[in-house]
Design a protein around this motif. Structure first.
Motif, short mmCIF file in Angstrom:
data_model
loop_
_atom_site.label_atom_id
_atom_site.label_comp_id
_atom_site.label_asym_id
_atom_site.label_seq_id
_atom_site.Cartn_x
_atom_site.Cartn_y
_atom_site.Cartn_z
N GLN A 125 0.83 -1.20 0.00
CA GLN A 125 0.00 0.00 0.00
C GLN A 125 0.87 1.25 0.00
OE1 GLN A 125 -2.86 0.08 3.15
NE2 GLN A 125 -3.68 2.08 2.62
N THR A 126 0.50 2.25 -0.77
CA THR A 126 1.23 3.51 -0.84
C THR A 126 0.46 4.61 -0.13
OG1 THR A 126 0.22 4.07 -2.96
CG2 THR A 126 2.32 2.86 -3.02
N PHE A 127 1.22 5.64 0.34
CA PHE A 127 0.64 6.77 1.05
C PHE A 127 1.22 8.05 0.47
CE2 PHE A 127 0.85 3.14 3.85
CZ PHE A 127 -0.39 3.10 4.44
N PRO A 128 0.41 9.04 0.19
CA PRO A 128 0.93 10.32 -0.31
C PRO A 128 1.65 11.08 0.80
CG PRO A 128 -1.45 10.46 0.01
CD PRO A 128 -1.07 9.04 0.27
N VAL A 129 2.88 11.47 0.54
CA VAL A 129 3.66 12.22 1.53
C VAL A 129 4.18 13.48 0.86
CG1 VAL A 129 4.32 10.14 2.81
CG2 VAL A 129 5.81 10.99 0.99
N GLU A 130 4.53 14.46 1.68
CA GLU A 130 5.10 15.69 1.17
C GLU A 130 6.14 16.21 2.15
OE1 GLU A 130 2.09 18.61 0.74
OE2 GLU A 130 1.50 18.57 2.85
N GLY A 131 7.10 16.93 1.63
CA GLY A 131 8.15 17.51 2.45
C GLY A 131 8.67 18.78 1.83
N SER A 184 18.17 9.47 3.72
CA SER A 184 17.23 8.37 3.55
C SER A 184 16.24 8.43 4.70
CB SER A 184 17.98 7.03 3.53
OG SER A 184 17.10 5.95 3.31
N ILE A 185 14.99 8.68 4.40
CA ILE A 185 13.99 8.96 5.42
C ILE A 185 12.90 7.89 5.36
CG2 ILE A 185 12.39 10.69 6.34
CD1 ILE A 185 13.98 12.79 4.75
N PRO A 186 12.58 7.22 6.46
CA PRO A 186 11.49 6.23 6.46
C PRO A 186 10.14 6.93 6.36
CG PRO A 186 12.36 6.48 8.67
CD PRO A 186 13.26 7.28 7.78
N ILE A 187 9.16 6.21 5.89
CA ILE A 187 7.83 6.78 5.67
C ILE A 187 7.16 7.20 6.97
CG2 ILE A 187 6.70 4.53 5.73
CD1 ILE A 187 4.75 5.54 3.62
N GLN A 188 7.53 6.55 8.10
CA GLN A 188 6.88 6.87 9.37
C GLN A 188 7.06 8.34 9.76
OE1 GLN A 188 8.62 4.21 8.72
NE2 GLN A 188 7.86 2.38 9.79
N GLN A 189 8.23 8.94 9.42
CA GLN A 189 8.42 10.34 9.77
C GLN A 189 7.47 11.25 9.00
OE1 GLN A 189 12.46 11.73 9.71
NE2 GLN A 189 13.28 9.80 10.56
N PHE A 190 7.19 10.92 7.75
CA PHE A 190 6.24 11.72 6.98
C PHE A 190 4.82 11.57 7.53
CE2 PHE A 190 9.76 11.12 4.05
CZ PHE A 190 9.89 12.37 3.47
N LEU A 191 4.49 10.35 7.95
CA LEU A 191 3.12 10.10 8.40
C LEU A 191 2.83 10.74 9.75
CD1 LEU A 191 2.72 6.38 7.29
CD2 LEU A 191 1.98 8.46 6.11
N GLN A 192 3.88 11.17 10.48
CA GLN A 192 3.64 11.90 11.73
C GLN A 192 3.04 13.28 11.47
OE1 GLN A 192 3.95 10.87 14.88
NE2 GLN A 192 4.57 8.83 14.18
N TYR A 193 3.21 13.78 10.26
CA TYR A 193 2.68 15.09 9.89
C TYR A 193 1.83 14.94 8.64
CZ TYR A 193 6.53 16.43 12.95
OH TYR A 193 7.39 16.53 14.01
N PRO A 194 0.68 14.30 8.74
CA PRO A 194 -0.12 14.03 7.54
C PRO A 194 -0.75 15.29 6.94
CG PRO A 194 -1.33 13.40 9.50
CD PRO A 194 0.03 13.80 9.97
N ASN A 195 -0.86 16.34 7.71
CA ASN A 195 -1.56 17.53 7.22
C ASN A 195 -0.62 18.67 6.87
OD1 ASN A 195 -4.06 16.23 7.73
ND2 ASN A 195 -3.96 16.86 9.89
N GLU A 196 0.69 18.47 6.96
CA GLU A 196 1.64 19.51 6.63
C GLU A 196 2.93 18.86 6.13
OE1 GLU A 196 3.29 20.13 11.18
OE2 GLU A 196 2.02 21.65 10.25
#
Length: 440
Positions: A125-131, A184-196
């Motif tokens: 499963q994929t999740f949209p992330v932004e940084g 190299s950043i794991p996806i969990q760090q992005f998911l901590q901030y799903p709205n920003e």
């Protein structure tokens, strides 16, 4: 006296009234706050059963079926306490922490259990992330390459360093930029901030930094096989350790500089003091390595190698059973050798017997010759040769063995002489009697 006492009592009453009338917050007294903590999975589903503990307090709070934890806590202006979140399967390892602040009483966390991560990986499963990417000076980095290795998904940052990409739990998010250290950043760090967007800071490549891993790791000249040969040839085994049959592995970590030189060797796995010293000496004397490279740039890099101490022992000789046919041949050869040895002894005995016989016959012949020569020559009617036995008939050649037939002929001749003694004249018989020579 009574007046002063009355004034003191009146003042005490006034203070009690002020404490009841004035607001509690003006006096700095603790006020309770209602906290509402929501815990969700990365896909937005509730994460039930999460346990919340406040540092220094024994009370626990547990999330409901919707993943919501509600509790009241009196915050203090002079001291801020920390709350920790735990999965019910591991109450000793905190998965998230936050400060209990009255102005931030409602919060949302995205936490995935190990079982959830396994399910996400299996389903891919994929999740949209932004940084948003910037340098350590705060300037946005434009054109940084954002990729999900192994999937072909990639993008670049815009003019303000912002990017969007679909990530998954099987691959980290890799950030690359010219002149900067890769991230190299794991996806969990992005998911901590799903709205920003997740703020990402990149640092310039530096000759001072020591890499733990690089795209091209350092290498011993010739590869690991050559390194193994180098260790076998140059490792000095301590005599005491060898005498005590001490064996094992010493692990050493060192830094390969950009020029390939080895620096800062340290023991990360010890074995025995003298063996540790021998391993360190071996590493310090190594030739220069091929340095590491990252993104095409030569960098300093850590590397660890095992140094094995093993006593070389000779291999045992394996005895193969002798086949039955070979055994019979060996037995036959043994018999042949024994028979030849016996024949040799017999030949030696015949030689000895022949020598004794020849010596005795020679002695008798000399004695007879002496006796005969002592007589007047004209007093004898028979020559001296008639008294002597022929040498050729009794003496055998010294370089040959007397055949059996010859010996039988000699024996037969002697018997014939004994049966028919020669007739001798009276003078011969007299002298033979005088010198004690008897007829055989």
């Amino acid at each position: 006296m009574n007046r002063n006492r009355r004034l003191y009592t009146l003042g005490h009453i006034l203070l009690m009234c002020l404490a009841l009338i004035l607001p509690q917050n003006l006096l700095g007294i603790e006020t309770e706050t209602t906290f509402r903590i929501t815990v969700l999975k990365s896909n937005g589903q509730p994460q039930p059963g999460i346990i919340l503990k406040i540092s220094g307090r024994s009370q626990e709070y547990t999330g409901d079926a919707q993943g919501i934890i509600t509790f009241r806590y009196a915050t203090e202006d002079s001291y801020t306490r920390t709350a920790n979140l735990y999965f019910p399967t591991d109450r000793n390892k905190s998965v998230a922490s936050f400060a209990l602040e009255a102005e931030n009483a409602t919060r949302t966390f995205y936490l995935d259990s190990p079982q959830d991560i396994v399910a996400f990986k299996q389903s891919q499963q994929t999740f949209p992330v932004e940084g948003i990417v910037s340098s350590d000076t705060g300037e946005p980095i434009t054109g940084a390459i954002i990729s999900i290795l192994g999937t072909g998904r990639r993008t670049t940052t815009d003019e303000i360093g912002l990017f969007h990409i679909d990530a998954d739990f099987n691959h980290p998010v890799t950030v690359r930029a010219d002149g900067m250290d890769n991230l190299s950043i794991p996806i969990q760090q992005f998911l901590q901030y799903p709205n920003e967007p997740l703020p990402i800071t990149m640092y310039a490549k530096s000759s001072v930094r020591i890499y733990a891993s690089a795209e091209q790791m350092p290498e011993f000249p010739g590869g690991m096989k050559a390194f193994t040969r180098y260790v076998k040839r140059n490792l000095k085994y301590p005599e005491r350790a060898k005498r005590d049959s001490l064996e094992g592995v010493v692990a050493i970590q060192f830094v390969v500089e950009r020029n390939g030189r080895i620096t800062s060797p340290t023991i990360v796995r010890s074995l025995e003091p003298t063996m540790d010293t021998a391993a360190l000496a071996l590493i310090q004397q190594m030739p220069r390595w091929i340095p590491a490279k990252d993104h095409g740039i030569t960098v300093r890099c850590k590397y660890s190698v095992p140094i094995q101490f093993k006593i070389e022992r000779p291999k045992p000789i394996q005895h193969r059973p002798i086949p039955a046919q070979a055994d019979s041949i060996l037995h036959r050869d043994t018999l042949t050798v024994d028979s030849l040895r016996t024949d040799s002894l017999a030949i030696d005995s015949l030689h000895m017997l022949r020598k004794v016989l020849a010596d005795s016959l020679r002695t008798d012949s000399i004695r007879l010759q002496k006796d005969s020569l002592s007589l007047p020559a004209d007093s004898l009617n028979i020559g001296v040769d008639s008294l002597l036995l022929k040498k050729d008939s009794l003496l055998l050649p010294t370089d040959s063995i007397a055949p059996k037939d010859s010996l039988e002929q000699i024996s037969t001749g002697q018997q014939a002489t004994e049966q028919k003694p020669k007739k001798r004249n009276i003078f011969v018989r007299f002298f033979r009697w005088l010198f004690g020579i008897k007829d055989k």
